[in-house]
Design a protein around this motif. Structure first.
Motif, PDB file in Angstrom:
ATOM      1  N   GLU A  30     -51.323  41.621 -55.533  1.00 33.99           N
ATOM      2  CA  GLU A  30     -50.548  41.993 -56.721  1.00 33.99           C
ATOM      3  C   GLU A  30     -51.463  42.391 -57.869  1.00 33.99           C
ATOM      4  O   GLU A  30     -51.211  43.366 -58.574  1.00 33.99           O
ATOM      5  CB  GLU A  30     -49.655  40.824 -57.160  1.00 33.99           C
ATOM      6  CG  GLU A  30     -48.541  40.477 -56.183  1.00 33.99           C
ATOM      7  CD  GLU A  30     -47.421  41.525 -56.147  1.00 33.99           C
ATOM      8  OE1 GLU A  30     -47.315  42.321 -57.105  1.00 33.99           O
ATOM      9  OE2 GLU A  30     -46.675  41.554 -55.147  1.00 33.99           O
ATOM     10  N   LYS A  80     -43.027  49.582 -66.075  1.00 33.12           N
ATOM     11  CA  LYS A  80     -42.966  50.640 -65.069  1.00 33.12           C
ATOM     12  C   LYS A  80     -41.557  51.108 -64.732  1.00 33.12           C
ATOM     13  O   LYS A  80     -41.376  52.097 -64.042  1.00 33.12           O
ATOM     14  CB  LYS A  80     -43.669  50.155 -63.792  1.00 33.12           C
ATOM     15  CG  LYS A  80     -45.132  49.836 -64.076  1.00 33.12           C
ATOM     16  CD  LYS A  80     -45.800  49.030 -62.998  1.00 33.12           C
ATOM     17  CE  LYS A  80     -47.136  48.507 -63.506  1.00 33.12           C
ATOM     18  NZ  LYS A  80     -47.760  47.563 -62.590  1.00 33.12           N
ATOM     19  N   GLY A  94     -46.108  48.420 -58.616  1.00 33.96           N
ATOM     20  CA  GLY A  94     -45.251  47.351 -59.141  1.00 33.96           C
ATOM     21  C   GLY A  94     -44.018  47.956 -59.780  1.00 33.96           C
ATOM     22  O   GLY A  94     -43.963  49.147 -60.032  1.00 33.96           O
ATOM     23  N   ALA A  99     -44.843  39.620 -60.695  1.00 32.81           N
ATOM     24  CA  ALA A  99     -46.082  39.097 -60.131  1.00 32.81           C
ATOM     25  C   ALA A  99     -46.787  38.143 -61.098  1.00 32.81           C
ATOM     26  O   ALA A  99     -47.054  36.986 -60.758  1.00 32.81           O
ATOM     27  CB  ALA A  99     -47.002  40.241 -59.746  1.00 32.81           C
TER      28      ALA A  99
HETATM   29 MG    MG Z   1     -47.507  44.271 -60.535  1.00 28.59          MG
END
Ligand code: MG
Ligand code: ADP
Length: 739
Positions: A30, A80, A94, A99
């Motif tokens: 991650e 994101k 991601g 995470a």
């Molecule tokens: Mg991530």
């Protein structure tokens, strides 16, 4: 009934965290993905104690704004994704914003970051999703550094809680599995160095794909990095940097695309190993739309092509990058995004499989020439080993990929019977050459005599039926099993992955011989009988032994034998041409076909075979004729138990000279030891022992290796008791765990 309560939020979060951060290596994955998402060109990973004590990932990416730091580690905070629709076209790795949050629930996270144009950076620590203090200004170089120390006590407390909870309940099967997983997970976590090879493996894979990023990975305090990939512009250089020159030497480039199809656009490019590559395990580096993923079915399909085309070859090395329109990939099916699901998956796999097949075929042809320089392949092997020796961390190395104990198997499918593979390879290539000749001969012949073409087409139909009836699961078992030993007179034991099966040797060998008879049709080598065998005598013998004929008198039997002799003589030309069963003009059998190299059938069964040929063949209908003839051959060549009974154990009694005294003694059953040496018919016993030993040898060294190469098990074998699963290592382990 028990009360239903709302779980505390911290418990909910930890449970969710356990899904994302299953092990230290998943945390590393991650973090590295975050760095790549941040546009980093250098990513360094340092790990202490297999990632349990400390994981540190530094990058030179765009950094994190100071004002975002307070919510950085809350669940579902991300830069994101903003609307659900974005998921369809998402390019970053991601998007869930889980995470970092997860890591704070099972450990302690410290972030140091600086954004472009700032004079100083900030450092801040997190626990349970929140900042422990305000961000502190600090000196920083470009990018972000994340330090995670997992807190095992929290993880263990969580596991114990689960265990208690389920112990108190009545276990049903599903829950039991979950419980088992938890215990197993605790065990693997405690074994602290477990995860480092996995981490190295991840980084190596990333390095092969993101060739313009400079990756390094080292143990805390170590001077030397275990992975160090300078950024480069060539994929092969990247592979060389990580996996070593010996791997690169044996790679071929491969490209597949399907851009003409209206409803589907996909492109694959990559590198695959050729016939000279040597390794015990498959290395499959798969990126789909730049995501590192697993795709079990693609991996299986690939391995299958390798084992089918290069039967003696090692497991392959594969790097593949597949690109599809983002809307064809569902990235949201797995918490760690490890598995993805694709539109038209089967078709894509099929296309890729075909492309690999073609590549391998070509390289297989070239290899035949190469092997003339005898030492070259030995050299390749030596080099590979040497390379592995110096690059301790090479992820292809055997040790780095840990298998859970419950799935460990002791044996390698290519051993011991697989040792014959080199031998078989030689055989097949001769055969290929010969079948080339036969093909030419057939073309010439069919031009001269058009009827022959018809003959071939009904044989072709029978061969197609075999393919159509194939049971893919059994096929995989046969291809990849390890022979364990004979279990009794009819069954042998084989192991496939963690499962143990009983296989009916008579049935499988019958089917194998039938299929081979059709494959080698018109193209057999011959076994020359030492003396011509008169058909009439053979048939009379068979009729005498045939119990269903006991009420037919001698004279009638002779007549039947005569009729059958005539039938066989009439059709002699045909059975000779197609099946290489040669009957001379005087009505004597002189030659039999070689159905499997290195194997002659049990001649005790020859009379019965002749009777079947004479009686049971449908001579007038072409296809039926071929089918019944091949079936008769299958039955004759099958590995039946020898006619002499098995002398081992109590069977030895049957070799007593003086049977009467044995029977009258009555308690001979319990009285094995008293079997007097002198009372045994030693000659017959020796013969029987030899026959049984020979059979056992043949099963191991001829039947199973040939099955692996040629047998296409029909669907019926899955249900008719030919294959019976008798034990599963996984389940045994579960039982032992609880004992
Ligand atoms: Mg991530
Ligand atoms: P996700 O990656 O799913 O968005 P994460 O919890 O991994 O969620 O990260 C949350 C956010 O933190 C990211 O969206 C990103 O904006 C920021 N971030 C995390 N790591 C880095 C990094 N190394 N460099 C820059 N930004 C980062």
């Amino acid at each position: 009934p028990p009360r239903i309560r709302r779980l505390e939020e911290s418990v909910v979060n930890r449970i969710a965290a356990g899904e994302v951060i299953q092990r230290p290596s998943s945390a590393v994955k991650e973090l590295v993905e975050n760095s790549i998402d941040a546009g980093a060109s250098t990513v360094s990973v340092t790990v202490k104690d297999g990632g349990l004590k400390l994981i540190q990932v530094s990058d030179d990416g765009h950094g994190i704004r100071c004002e975002d730091l307070p919510i950085l580690c809350e669940r579902h905070t991300t830069s994101k994704l903003s609307a659900y629709e974005d998921l369809q076209t998402i390019k970053s790795m991601g998007f869930r914003g889980e995470a970092l949050a997860s890591m704070t629930y099972v450990g302690h996270v410290t972030v140091t970051t600086i954004t472009e144009g700032q004079l100083h950076g900030y450092r801040v620590s997190y626990r349970d999703g929140v900042m422990e203090n305000d961000p502190k200004p600090c000196a920083a170089v470009k990018g972000t550094q994340v330090m995670v120390s997992l807190q095992l006590c929290i993880v263990f407390a969580l596991l114990d809680m689960y265990c208690d909870f389920y112990k108190k309940k009545n276990l049903n099967m599903q829950v039991e599995n979950l419980f088992y997983n938890m215990v197993a997970r605790r065990k693997t976590l405690q074994n602290s160095n477990d995860d480092y090879p996995k981490i190295v493996d991840f980084i190596s894979r990333f390095a092969v794909h993101h060739i313009n990023v400079n990756f390094s990975c080292r143990k805390h305090g170590a001077n030397r990095a275990d992975v160090h990939s300078g950024s480069t512009s060539s994929r092969l250089d990247a592979i060389r940097n990580v996996y070593g020159a010996s791997v690169v030497r044996d790679l071929m480039e491969i490209q597949v695309s399907d851009e003409n199809a209206v409803d589907e656009i996909f492109k694959m490019d990559g590198f695959i190993s050729n016939a000279n590559y040597v390794a015990k395990k498959t290395t499959m580096i798969l990126f789909i739309n730049d995501r590192l993923v697993d795709c079990t079915s693609l991996k299986r399909a690939t391995e299958f092509v390798y084992s089918a085309i290069l039967p003696q070859a090692s497991k392959p090395f594969i790097y593949m990058s597949i690109n599809l329109p983002p809307e064809h990939v569902d990235v949201n099916i797995h918490p760690t995004k490890k598995e993805v699901s694709l539109l038209n998956q089967e078709r894509i796999i099929e296309k890729i499989k075909d492309a690999i097949e073609e590549k391998l075929m070509n390289c297989n042809n070239t290899r035949i020439f190469q092997t003339q320089a005898l030492n070259s392949s030995a050299l390749t092997q030596a080099n590979t080993r040497k390379d592995k020796g110096t690059e301790v961390s090479t992820p292809t190395g055997e040790k780095s990929q840990k298998i859970p104990v419950s799935q460990m198997v002791r044996t390698d499918p290519r051993d011991p019977s697989g040792r014959l593979h080199t031998y078989w390879q030689g055989q097949t290539s001769n055969l290929e050459k010969k079948s080339g000749l036969v093909a030419v001969r057939n073309i010439v012949r069919s031009r001269r005599n058009p009827k022959d073409a018809g003959d071939l087409s009904s044989r072709h139909e029978l061969v197609t039926e075999i393919d159509y009836n194939l049971h893919p699961g059994l096929f995989d078992i046969v291809k990849n099993c390890t022979y364990v030993g004979v279990a009794d007179e009819v069954f042998a034991l084989i192991q496939h992955n963690t499962l143990l099966y009983l296989v009916n040797v008579v049935n499988v060998s019958k089917e194998l011989m039938y299929q081979q008879a059709l494959c080698r049709f018109g193209n057999f080598n011959a076994i020359q009988l030492s003396e011509p065998a008169p058909l009439l005598e053979l048939l009379t013998m068979a009729l005498k032994d045939d119990e269903s004929m006991s009420d037919v008198n001698e004279k009638e039997k002779l007549e039947i034998a005569e009729v059958n002799t005539e039938i066989l003589k009439e059709n002699a030309e045909m059975i000779n041409e197609y099946f290489s069963i040669h009957i001379d003009q005087g009505g004597n059998l002189t030659r039999l076909p070689v159905v499997l190299d290195q194997y002659t059938p049990d001649m005790d069964r020859l009379p019965e075979f002749m009777l079947t040929l004479g009686n049971d063949i449908a001579w007038d209908v072409e296809k039926e004729c071929f089918r019944t003839a091949a079936a008769a051959i299958g039955n004759f060549y099958a590995l039946h138990p020898p006619i002499l009974p098995n002398p081992s154990g109590k069977g030895i009694r049957l070799y007593k000279k003086n049977k009467d005294s044995m029977e009258s003694a009555g308690q001979a059953d319990n009285d094995l030891t008293s079997t007097d040496e002198d009372d045994i018919d030693q000659e017959l016993l020796a013969e029987a022992e030899a026959a049984w030993a020979q059979r056992e040898w043949t099963i191991q060294h001829v039947l199973f290796p040939s099955m692996r190469l040629f047998l296409k098990p029909p669907k019926s074998m899955a249900t008719d008791g030919t294959f019976v699963q008798i034990a599963s290592l996984d389940k045994l382990y579960k039982i032992f765990e609880r004992c």
